[in-house]
Design a protein around this motif. Sequence first.
Motif, PDB file in Angstrom:
ATOM      1  N   ILE A 180     -73.333  72.172  71.195  1.00  0.00           N
ATOM      2  CA  ILE A 180     -72.307  71.413  70.490  1.00  0.00           C
ATOM      3  C   ILE A 180     -72.448  71.632  68.987  1.00  0.00           C
ATOM      4  O   ILE A 180     -73.567  71.672  68.461  1.00  0.00           O
ATOM      5  N   THR A 181     -71.317  71.752  68.311  1.00  0.00           N
ATOM      6  CA  THR A 181     -71.324  71.853  66.850  1.00  0.00           C
ATOM      7  C   THR A 181     -72.044  70.620  66.297  1.00  0.00           C
ATOM      8  O   THR A 181     -71.679  69.487  66.657  1.00  0.00           O
ATOM      9  N   PRO A 182     -73.074  70.821  65.480  1.00  0.00           N
ATOM     10  CA  PRO A 182     -73.861  69.684  64.973  1.00  0.00           C
ATOM     11  C   PRO A 182     -72.999  68.587  64.342  1.00  0.00           C
ATOM     12  O   PRO A 182     -72.077  68.864  63.578  1.00  0.00           O
ATOM     13  N   GLY A 183     -73.303  67.344  64.752  1.00  0.00           N
ATOM     14  CA  GLY A 183     -72.623  66.189  64.181  1.00  0.00           C
ATOM     15  C   GLY A 183     -71.268  65.842  64.772  1.00  0.00           C
ATOM     16  O   GLY A 183     -70.584  64.973  64.246  1.00  0.00           O
ATOM     17  N   THR A 184     -70.879  66.497  65.881  1.00  0.00           N
ATOM     18  CA  THR A 184     -69.531  66.255  66.415  1.00  0.00           C
ATOM     19  C   THR A 184     -69.501  65.472  67.725  1.00  0.00           C
ATOM     20  O   THR A 184     -68.421  65.216  68.258  1.00  0.00           O
ATOM     21  N   HIS A 185     -70.665  65.083  68.258  1.00  0.00           N
ATOM     22  CA  HIS A 185     -70.678  64.355  69.528  1.00  0.00           C
ATOM     23  C   HIS A 185     -71.808  63.341  69.541  1.00  0.00           C
ATOM     24  O   HIS A 185     -72.910  63.628  69.067  1.00  0.00           O
ATOM     25  N   ALA A 186     -71.543  62.170  70.090  1.00  0.00           N
ATOM     26  CA  ALA A 186     -72.520  61.083  70.120  1.00  0.00           C
ATOM     27  C   ALA A 186     -73.788  61.447  70.902  1.00  0.00           C
ATOM     28  O   ALA A 186     -74.878  61.012  70.556  1.00  0.00           O
ATOM     29  N   SER A 187     -73.648  62.242  71.962  1.00  0.00           N
ATOM     30  CA  SER A 187     -74.794  62.616  72.801  1.00  0.00           C
ATOM     31  C   SER A 187     -75.155  64.088  72.634  1.00  0.00           C
ATOM     32  O   SER A 187     -75.617  64.739  73.572  1.00  0.00           O
ATOM     33  N   GLU A 188     -74.949  64.590  71.439  1.00  0.00           N
ATOM     34  CA  GLU A 188     -75.164  66.009  71.137  1.00  0.00           C
ATOM     35  C   GLU A 188     -76.541  66.512  71.616  1.00  0.00           C
ATOM     36  O   GLU A 188     -76.623  67.524  72.298  1.00  0.00           O
ATOM     37  N   HIS A 189     -77.597  65.790  71.279  1.00  0.00           N
ATOM     38  CA  HIS A 189     -78.955  66.241  71.626  1.00  0.00           C
ATOM     39  C   HIS A 189     -79.129  66.330  73.144  1.00  0.00           C
ATOM     40  O   HIS A 189     -79.646  67.318  73.659  1.00  0.00           O
ATOM     41  N   ALA A 190     -78.697  65.310  73.872  1.00  0.00           N
ATOM     42  CA  ALA A 190     -78.852  65.282  75.327  1.00  0.00           C
ATOM     43  C   ALA A 190     -78.045  66.397  75.997  1.00  0.00           C
ATOM     44  O   ALA A 190     -78.539  67.067  76.919  1.00  0.00           O
ATOM     45  N   VAL A 191     -76.815  66.605  75.541  1.00  0.00           N
ATOM     46  CA  VAL A 191     -75.965  67.657  76.120  1.00  0.00           C
ATOM     47  C   VAL A 191     -76.575  69.025  75.839  1.00  0.00           C
ATOM     48  O   VAL A 191     -76.683  69.869  76.736  1.00  0.00           O
ATOM     49  N   ASN A 192     -77.008  69.258  74.612  1.00  0.00           N
ATOM     50  CA  ASN A 192     -77.618  70.547  74.258  1.00  0.00           C
ATOM     51  C   ASN A 192     -78.878  70.812  75.081  1.00  0.00           C
ATOM     52  O   ASN A 192     -79.121  71.941  75.506  1.00  0.00           O
TER      53      ASN A 192
END
Length: 115
Positions: free
Chosen positions: A73-85
């Motif tokens: 995910i593009t950094p800073g664009t999703h609330a669960s970015e770390h978990a999804v990545n």
Amino acid sequence: LIRSINDPEHPLTLEELNVVEQVRVKVNDAESTVAVEFTPTIPHCSMATLIGLSIKVKLLRSLPERFKMDVHITPGTHASEHAVNKQLADKERVAAALENSHLLEVVNQCLSARS
């Protein structure tokens, strides 16, 4: 390869929704790497993992095996970015997801050409 992937919730492609953009795709043929940043349409998009999985599957099916893929995910664009990545980077979790027949069917629908 990925611009025509269908969004799982909308009758549009990921490119049409600006989820994927050419400037966020990096291909290094010499090092056999592909990095794709994708931007979910909203910060709490419940389909972010499925979109990332669809991108990853399309690349796995289309590129030679020598390529190492990083879909995130593009950094800073999703609330669960770390978990999804983390899920998308885990080969075993991706493989397990693709063994789920329902999930694989949804991914294949995202990858199929619209009529």
